[in-house]
Design a protein around this motif. Structure first.
Motif, short mmCIF file in Angstrom:
data_model
loop_
_atom_site.label_atom_id
_atom_site.label_comp_id
_atom_site.label_asym_id
_atom_site.label_seq_id
_atom_site.Cartn_x
_atom_site.Cartn_y
_atom_site.Cartn_z
N TYR A 1 36.69 35.91 36.03
CA TYR A 1 37.96 35.51 36.62
C TYR A 1 38.92 36.69 36.53
CZ TYR A 1 38.25 34.46 31.62
OH TYR A 1 38.15 34.52 30.26
N PHE A 2 40.10 36.51 37.13
CA PHE A 2 41.11 37.55 37.05
C PHE A 2 41.44 37.85 35.60
CE2 PHE A 2 42.02 35.79 41.31
CZ PHE A 2 41.97 36.97 42.05
N GLY A 3 41.71 39.10 35.29
CA GLY A 3 42.05 39.46 33.92
C GLY A 3 42.22 40.95 33.77
N GLY A 4 41.10 41.68 33.71
CA GLY A 4 41.16 43.12 33.54
C GLY A 4 41.18 43.86 34.87
N PRO A 5 41.68 45.09 34.89
CA PRO A 5 41.65 45.90 36.13
C PRO A 5 40.23 46.31 36.45
CG PRO A 5 42.42 47.22 34.29
CD PRO A 5 42.29 45.82 33.77
N GLU A 6 39.96 46.59 37.72
CA GLU A 6 38.61 46.98 38.11
C GLU A 6 38.61 48.25 38.96
OE1 GLU A 6 40.36 44.48 41.16
OE2 GLU A 6 39.70 43.79 39.18
N ALA A 7 37.52 49.00 38.84
CA ALA A 7 37.25 50.13 39.73
C ALA A 7 36.27 49.65 40.79
CB ALA A 7 36.67 51.30 38.95
N THR A 8 36.53 49.98 42.05
CA THR A 8 35.70 49.49 43.14
C THR A 8 35.07 50.65 43.91
OG1 THR A 8 37.69 49.33 44.52
CG2 THR A 8 36.94 47.32 43.43
N TYR A 9 33.79 50.50 44.23
CA TYR A 9 33.03 51.54 44.91
C TYR A 9 32.31 50.95 46.12
CZ TYR A 9 33.59 54.38 40.67
OH TYR A 9 34.11 55.09 39.62
#
Length: 645
Positions: free
Chosen positions: A436-444
């Protein structure tokens, strides 16, 4: 020296320097310091029962008796009332054998109600709160049997009602078929005639029938000075009709129903905590929703004021809420769109729904505890409805719509490769399929150079990661998601494998539940394993056994998946009919999936029920399905059974 000692007369006993009669003294009954309850005499050294002081209300049923506990003493002891509570006692005699009801529902204060045997004061019934702060008791009595009815609790005036149970009557009040209209009502003295689907107790309700003058969406909004309130709309205008909607709120509740012209419904208003002396019911036709179509322009900002806007919907399950502004937005292309209401003059409630005002709630932000700002992945042409509301505050609002960069980095079509970075520099805009939403993410963005099995791994990361792979774009569906590569959770990096076609693009996100930090993302490629691994042919019944350790993990069953691989089987139905496919006899917890055609087919059944998962499917003669058996935890021995049902 002479010693003077008090000597009591014969028949009296010295109790702390006082000569008392232990056979008759209510403060020293039978022995020193053993006091009888207030109002009870001491008779022969035992506490007796006194019908005094009491008011004899005879045997009339039904009847209403007015009384007050203002200035009264605590003369009776009730198990459901605290000590020191003022009370008034009534003597009632049953006119015939049966069950009798006593209540104080018309009292405006917290009451307790008890029934005592008139000869011994033994308690027969006691109630403090009958789903409210008022009280109700039921007592079975024989003809001519007298009892003491005690009203206690907080001091104040009250009405004691005496009655006999009978069939619940449904006698709704007919409303005029016009909108808008306002009705003032009360539930005092009424019955629980509707078994409300959103009620948690038996509540007195006021009922009304309403006939829609034209086809439309109608709103039934009730308000009262009570902590809990509900409104239910039932089909057909009867108390036993099917519920169209039931809404529970705090001080205010709103139910909405789509009605055709001439359609009659029953509306019930109730409070689970008290008999309402007064409530207000507003009936009106809902305005168009969404109220404003924002089109597909990005970026854009819309402003306005929520004063005088109707309260129809309840974003974030809020109640009561102010009037809401509703907007429709259509995504011009695949992407992640930010809806931001933090520029409003009040703490905004921001909710985003998919496919209309009655559609799925995608996200909801409460501006009183967090920024009213939501990032939502949308595919090209997807329509979102944005609700902007408040907890009753009115003022100017501002809604800003922008597009966020996603994915952030393009990995191209190279495999193997490894990239590193930190999520501390990014925002939390995606909710992974397994989190679920919570931590930031890196997207590739990654594009498969060939048809193969691709494995994505975050081993070497400094925090507990979540790994999610979406098809096509950030707005695409999750193909596979993994929290921990190790099912036991000892190792917290993530690993998953997906079977991709040549040229197929996916978005890989390195995420977490709440942490951020340095990560490592590795991509490897290996030859696509055969799928299915085995062909069962068309024989029934049949049983096969195996061990799924070492198999590739290429499928994602909808009902759950483990970190290990799956054993895959093709089965062709010999005849039209129902087939029972199960894993009874397995030694591992299984996930059983059935897909139409092959590994890329639509899933038609999925069961995860421990060591004996079972799916019953209907197949046409000659239809081939793909059966996969996977362990929900660690891999091990399994059994697969196929038979006609």
């Amino acid at each position: 020296d002479a010693l003077c000692r008090r000597t009591c007369l014969e028949g009296l006993t010295d109790c702390a320097g006082a000569c008392v009669d232990l056979t008759a003294d209510p403060l020293h009954c039978g022995q020193c310091d053993r006091a009888c309850d207030p109002g009870r005499p001491c008779e022969g050294g035992a506490c007796g029962c006194s019908a005094e002081p009491s008011q004899d209300i005879g045997s009339e049923v039904p009847q209403r008796v007015s009384g007050t506990t203002l200035g009264a003493d605590d003369s009776r002891s009730l198990s459901c009332a605290g000590s020191g509570a003022a009370d008034q006692t009534f003597l009632f005699t049953a006119p015939r054998t049966g069950t009798y009801l006593f209540d104080t529902f018309e009292a405006s204060h917290d009451t307790a109600l008890g029934a005592l045997r008139a000869d011994t004061c033994v308690e027969l019934a006691c109630n403090d709160d009958a789903g409210s702060v008022q009280s109700q008791i039921a007592v079975d009595l024989a003809e001519g049997e007298p009892i003491l009815v005690v009203v206690s609790g907080a001091e104040g005036d009250f009405t004691l009602r005496v009655g006999e149970p009978g069939p619940v009557q449904c006698t709704p009040t007919a409303l005029e078929p016009v909108v808008p209209q306002t009705v003032v009502g009360s539930t005092v003295g009424l019955e629980d005639s509707v078994l409300a689907t959103c009620d948690y107790t038996s509540s007195l309700d006021a009922t009304y029938t309403f006939t829609a003058p034209e086809t439309g969406l109608y709103v039934f909004s009730a308000r009262a000075a009570v902590s809990e309130l509900l409104v239910e709309v039932l089909d057909g205008g009867t108390c036993t009709g099917d519920s169209l909607q039931c809404q529970f709120g705090f001080g205010e509740s709103v139910a909405v129903a789509e009605l055709e012209a001439g359609k009659t419904v029953l509306v019930a208003v109730a409070s689970p905590v008290t008999a309402m002396r007064e409530f207000t019911l507003d009936v009106f036709e809902a305005p168009a929703c969404p109220g404003v179509d924002l089109g597909s322009t990005v970026p854009q900002t819309v402003t306005g004021n929520n004063e005088e806007l109707p309260n129809v919907l309840a974003p974030c399950f809020s109640a009561p809420s102010g009037g809401e502004a509703t907007f429709g937005f259509t995504a011009p292309h695949d992407g992640v769109y930010m809806f931001d209401a933090t520029g409003s003059s009040f703490p905004a409630l921001l909710e985003v729904r998919r496919d209309g005002c009655a559609g799925e709630v995608v996200t909801c932000l409460d501006g009183t505890s967090q920024p009213a700002r939501a990032a939502v992945p949308l595919a090209s042409g997807d329509t979102a409805v944005i609700l902007l509301d408040s907890y009753g505050e009115a003022g100017d609002y501002a809604l800003e719509i922008t597009e966020l960069a996603c994915p952030i980095i393009d990995l191209g079509a190279t495999a193997p490769q490894t990239v590193t970075g930190t999520t501390a520099d990014f925002s939390d805009i995606l909710a992974p399929g397994c989190g679920y939403f919570g931590g930031p993410e890196a997207t590739y963005l990654f594009t498969a150079p060939a048809y193969a099995l691709y494995t994505f791994d975050t081993e070497g990361s400094t925090f507990d990661t979540l790994l999610d792979v979406r098809d096509g774009s950030c707005a695409g569906p999750s193909l596979k998601c993994n929290d921990n590569a190790d099912p036991t959770g000892v190792l917290t990096h993530s690993r998953l494998s997906v079977l991709l076609n040549a040229g197929q693009s996916v978005v890989v996100s390195v995420d977490s539940y709440e942490a951020s930090g340095e990560y490592t993302l590795s991509v490897t490629q290996e030859e696509a394993p055969p799928c299915p691994l085995f062909d069962l042919g068309d024989s029934v019944p049949q049983t096969v056994t195996g061990n799924n350790e070492g198999y590739a993990d290429i499928l994602t069953p909808a009902c759950g998946a483990g970190a290990g691989g799956e054993a895959t089987y093709a089965f062709t139905a010999p005849a039209e009919g129902y087939y029972d496919i199960d894993t009874a006899g397995s030694t591992v917890e299984t996930v059983l999936s059935v897909r139409d055609g092959g590994c890329g087919g639509d899933e038609i059944a999925c069961e995860s029920a421990g060591r004996s998962s079972s799916a019953i499917v209907r197949l046409d003669a000659g239809q081939t399905v793909l059966i996969s058996v996977e362990a929900s935890g660690e891999g091990g021995d399994y059994t697969l059974n196929v038979s006609e049902f």
